[in-house]
Motif scaffolding. Structure first.
Motif, PDB file in Angstrom:
ATOM      1  N   ALA A  91      20.954 -62.557  31.959  1.00  0.00           N
ATOM      2  CA  ALA A  91      20.871 -61.440  31.010  1.00  0.00           C
ATOM      3  C   ALA A  91      19.404 -61.211  30.661  1.00  0.00           C
ATOM      4  N   LYS A  92      18.985 -59.937  30.596  1.00  0.00           N
ATOM      5  CA  LYS A  92      17.562 -59.629  30.399  1.00  0.00           C
ATOM      6  C   LYS A  92      17.357 -58.539  29.349  1.00  0.00           C
ATOM      7  N   ASN A  93      16.214 -58.580  28.699  1.00  0.00           N
ATOM      8  CA  ASN A  93      15.684 -57.460  27.923  1.00  0.00           C
ATOM      9  C   ASN A  93      14.165 -57.528  27.988  1.00  0.00           C
ATOM     10  N   SER A  94      13.487 -56.690  27.218  1.00  0.00           N
ATOM     11  CA  SER A  94      12.026 -56.625  27.290  1.00  0.00           C
ATOM     12  C   SER A  94      11.350 -57.892  26.776  1.00  0.00           C
ATOM     13  N   GLU A  95      12.099 -58.712  26.060  1.00  0.00           N
ATOM     14  CA  GLU A  95      11.528 -59.943  25.501  1.00  0.00           C
ATOM     15  C   GLU A  95      11.677 -61.143  26.435  1.00  0.00           C
ATOM     16  N   GLY A  96      12.534 -61.037  27.457  1.00  0.00           N
ATOM     17  CA  GLY A  96      12.728 -62.164  28.350  1.00  0.00           C
ATOM     18  C   GLY A  96      14.119 -62.177  28.954  1.00  0.00           C
ATOM     19  N   SER A  97      14.571 -63.349  29.372  1.00  0.00           N
ATOM     20  CA  SER A  97      15.872 -63.466  30.023  1.00  0.00           C
ATOM     21  C   SER A  97      16.503 -64.818  29.713  1.00  0.00           C
ATOM     22  N   ASP A  98      17.800 -64.893  29.960  1.00  0.00           N
ATOM     23  CA  ASP A  98      18.546 -66.133  29.767  1.00  0.00           C
ATOM     24  C   ASP A  98      19.629 -66.184  30.841  1.00  0.00           C
ATOM     25  N   SER A  99      19.944 -67.386  31.313  1.00  0.00           N
ATOM     26  CA  SER A  99      20.920 -67.536  32.384  1.00  0.00           C
ATOM     27  C   SER A  99      22.025 -68.502  31.994  1.00  0.00           C
ATOM     28  N   LYS A 100      23.192 -68.263  32.562  1.00  0.00           N
ATOM     29  CA  LYS A 100      24.320 -69.169  32.376  1.00  0.00           C
ATOM     30  C   LYS A 100      25.109 -69.229  33.681  1.00  0.00           C
ATOM     31  N   THR A 101      25.529 -70.438  34.055  1.00  0.00           N
ATOM     32  CA  THR A 101      26.403 -70.643  35.214  1.00  0.00           C
ATOM     33  C   THR A 101      27.686 -71.312  34.751  1.00  0.00           C
ATOM     34  N   ASP A 102      28.799 -70.790  35.210  1.00  0.00           N
ATOM     35  CA  ASP A 102      30.094 -71.375  34.868  1.00  0.00           C
ATOM     36  C   ASP A 102      30.939 -71.405  36.142  1.00  0.00           C
ATOM     37  N   SER A 103      32.024 -72.152  36.108  1.00  0.00           N
ATOM     38  CA  SER A 103      32.894 -72.249  37.274  1.00  0.00           C
ATOM     39  C   SER A 103      34.344 -72.177  36.843  1.00  0.00           C
ATOM     40  N   ILE A 104      35.195 -71.848  37.797  1.00  0.00           N
ATOM     41  CA  ILE A 104      36.624 -71.788  37.545  1.00  0.00           C
ATOM     42  C   ILE A 104      37.348 -72.212  38.807  1.00  0.00           C
ATOM     43  N   GLU A 105      38.463 -72.922  38.652  1.00  0.00           N
ATOM     44  CA  GLU A 105      39.214 -73.419  39.796  1.00  0.00           C
ATOM     45  C   GLU A 105      40.177 -72.339  40.295  1.00  0.00           C
ATOM     46  N   ILE A 106      40.159 -72.118  41.609  1.00  0.00           N
ATOM     47  CA  ILE A 106      41.001 -71.093  42.226  1.00  0.00           C
ATOM     48  C   ILE A 106      42.143 -71.775  42.979  1.00  0.00           C
ATOM     49  N   ALA A 107      43.365 -71.454  42.596  1.00  0.00           N
ATOM     50  CA  ALA A 107      44.542 -72.039  43.240  1.00  0.00           C
ATOM     51  C   ALA A 107      44.877 -71.286  44.524  1.00  0.00           C
ATOM     52  N   GLY A 108      45.725 -71.908  45.348  1.00  0.00           N
ATOM     53  CA  GLY A 108      46.184 -71.257  46.561  1.00  0.00           C
ATOM     54  C   GLY A 108      45.546 -71.818  47.810  1.00  0.00           C
ATOM     55  N   TYR A 109      45.441 -70.975  48.822  1.00  0.00           N
ATOM     56  CA  TYR A 109      44.828 -71.360  50.090  1.00  0.00           C
ATOM     57  C   TYR A 109      43.741 -70.351  50.428  1.00  0.00           C
ATOM     58  N   SER A 110      43.003 -70.630  51.500  1.00  0.00           N
ATOM     59  CA  SER A 110      41.864 -69.789  51.844  1.00  0.00           C
ATOM     60  C   SER A 110      42.218 -68.778  52.934  1.00  0.00           C
ATOM     61  N   ALA A 111      41.359 -67.792  53.067  1.00  0.00           N
ATOM     62  CA  ALA A 111      41.578 -66.725  54.045  1.00  0.00           C
ATOM     63  C   ALA A 111      41.386 -67.235  55.476  1.00  0.00           C
ATOM     64  N   ILE A 112      42.016 -66.556  56.394  1.00  0.00           N
ATOM     65  CA  ILE A 112      41.802 -66.802  57.813  1.00  0.00           C
ATOM     66  C   ILE A 112      41.279 -65.523  58.456  1.00  0.00           C
ATOM     67  N   LYS A 113      40.715 -65.683  59.651  1.00  0.00           N
ATOM     68  CA  LYS A 113      40.299 -64.531  60.439  1.00  0.00           C
ATOM     69  C   LYS A 113      41.194 -64.462  61.667  1.00  0.00           C
ATOM     70  N   THR A 114      41.588 -63.265  62.009  1.00  0.00           N
ATOM     71  CA  THR A 114      42.516 -63.058  63.112  1.00  0.00           C
ATOM     72  C   THR A 114      41.846 -62.245  64.217  1.00  0.00           C
ATOM     73  N   TYR A 115      41.987 -62.724  65.438  1.00  0.00           N
ATOM     74  CA  TYR A 115      41.441 -62.036  66.609  1.00  0.00           C
ATOM     75  C   TYR A 115      42.600 -61.749  67.558  1.00  0.00           C
ATOM     76  N   THR A 116      42.725 -60.512  67.959  1.00  0.00           N
ATOM     77  CA  THR A 116      43.869 -60.076  68.752  1.00  0.00           C
ATOM     78  C   THR A 116      43.442 -59.650  70.149  1.00  0.00           C
ATOM     79  N   ASP A 117      44.245 -60.035  71.139  1.00  0.00           N
ATOM     80  CA  ASP A 117      44.042 -59.639  72.539  1.00  0.00           C
ATOM     81  C   ASP A 117      42.677 -60.063  73.079  1.00  0.00           C
ATOM     82  N   ILE A 118      42.268 -61.292  72.765  1.00  0.00           N
ATOM     83  CA  ILE A 118      41.057 -61.853  73.362  1.00  0.00           C
ATOM     84  C   ILE A 118      41.414 -62.303  74.771  1.00  0.00           C
ATOM     85  N   THR A 119      40.727 -61.742  75.761  1.00  0.00           N
ATOM     86  CA  THR A 119      41.106 -61.929  77.157  1.00  0.00           C
ATOM     87  C   THR A 119      40.075 -62.787  77.886  1.00  0.00           C
TER      88      THR A 119
END
Length: 263
Positions: free
Chosen positions: A91-119
């Motif tokens: 976050a910024k303004n003319s006087e300076g800036s400040d930072s924050k990092t946070d995390s959150i757990e994501i349930a489920g599974y991950s994406a896949i990539k699909t390739y079709t008709d590779i010859t």
């Protein structure tokens, strides 16, 4: 003189309003994260709680559809990888800036990539390539592989007859008619009498739930025309797992569909 006095009054009001905006204070970065649903279709909602800021710089983990944003509260952020997601706000303004990092757990599974008709070509000198890269998403003939792109080749194909077919690791591609420079290692399992992922399961796969816990063991086995469609399993040097459905055998090529973990 009257106009000059009016100008001074306007300037004083503008300065006063500017001071009221941030009171000369540096900004404080703060936010809350909530997630709806599960990966690979989870949606992130951001509640921006920052104070005294006039602009924002958001940075998201690689598993979101956007990497950065300058919106106060970015919207429609889809997450396609399970696990911990990190979000950083500056976050910024003319006087300076400040930072924050946070995390959150994501349930489920991950994406896949699909390739079709590779010859892949059955013959070493075929106009069809025998080597595939998931980085460039291209198939290569032997004459197109060199020291610059050799490390991006992930899998090769070899055949002696239509009853002796197999996929090979790039660092074992001399079996497919080529010694690949800077070759990487791919574990390949060419044939299972009872596949850990069936053809039907392959066709319906939309995430890596069937791949994430799969153990791939190198074999020197082969498959043939009598077993097509045949399921081949592999694990790249970077740990990503995937499966190949060899679905159609022709006189000079074999046609496949491939699904691999995106991350």
């Amino acid at each position: 003189m009257k106009n000059f006095t009016l100008l001074l009054v306007l300037l004083a009001v503008m300065i006063s309003c500017s001071d009221e905006d941030n009171d000369g204070a540096k900004p404080t970065a703060d936010f809350e994260l909530t997630v709806t649903g599960e990966s690979p279709n989870a949606e992130l909602t951001i509640n921006n709680l920052s104070s005294d800021a006039t602009s924002y710089e958001w940075t998201f983990g690689a598993q979101t559809i956007i990497e950065t944003s300058e919106e106060p509260e970015p919207e429609n952020i889809i997450i396609d990888k399970a696990g911990k997601l990190y979000v950083t706000l500056r976050a910024k303004n003319s006087e300076g800036s400040d930072s924050k990092t946070d995390s959150i757990e994501i349930a489920g599974y991950s994406a896949i990539k699909t390739y079709t008709d590779i010859t892949f070509g059955l013959n070493e000198n075929s106009t069809y390539g025998r080597f595939y890269s998931f980085d460039t998403e291209q198939i290569y003939t032997a004459n197109l592989i060199n020291g610059e792109n050799g490390s991006s080749i992930h899998i090769g194909f070899n055949s002696i007859t239509t009853s002796m077919l197999r996929f090979v690791s790039p660092d074992n591609a001399d079996d497919a008619g080529l010694a690949i420079p800077n070759a990487t290692h791919t574990i390949v399992d060419n044939y299972q009498s009872s596949p850990v992922i069936t053809v039907e399961e392959f066709d319906s796969m939309t995430n890596d739930s069937l791949l994430v816990d799969m153990t791939v063991t190198y074999d020197q086995d082969i498959f043939g025309s009598s077993t097509i469609p045949n399921m081949v399993f592999f694990e790249l040097e970077d740990g990503r797992k995937g499966t190949i459905k060899a679905k159609e055998l022709n006189s000079d090529n074999i046609v496949t569909d491939i699904k691999i973990q995106k991350y």
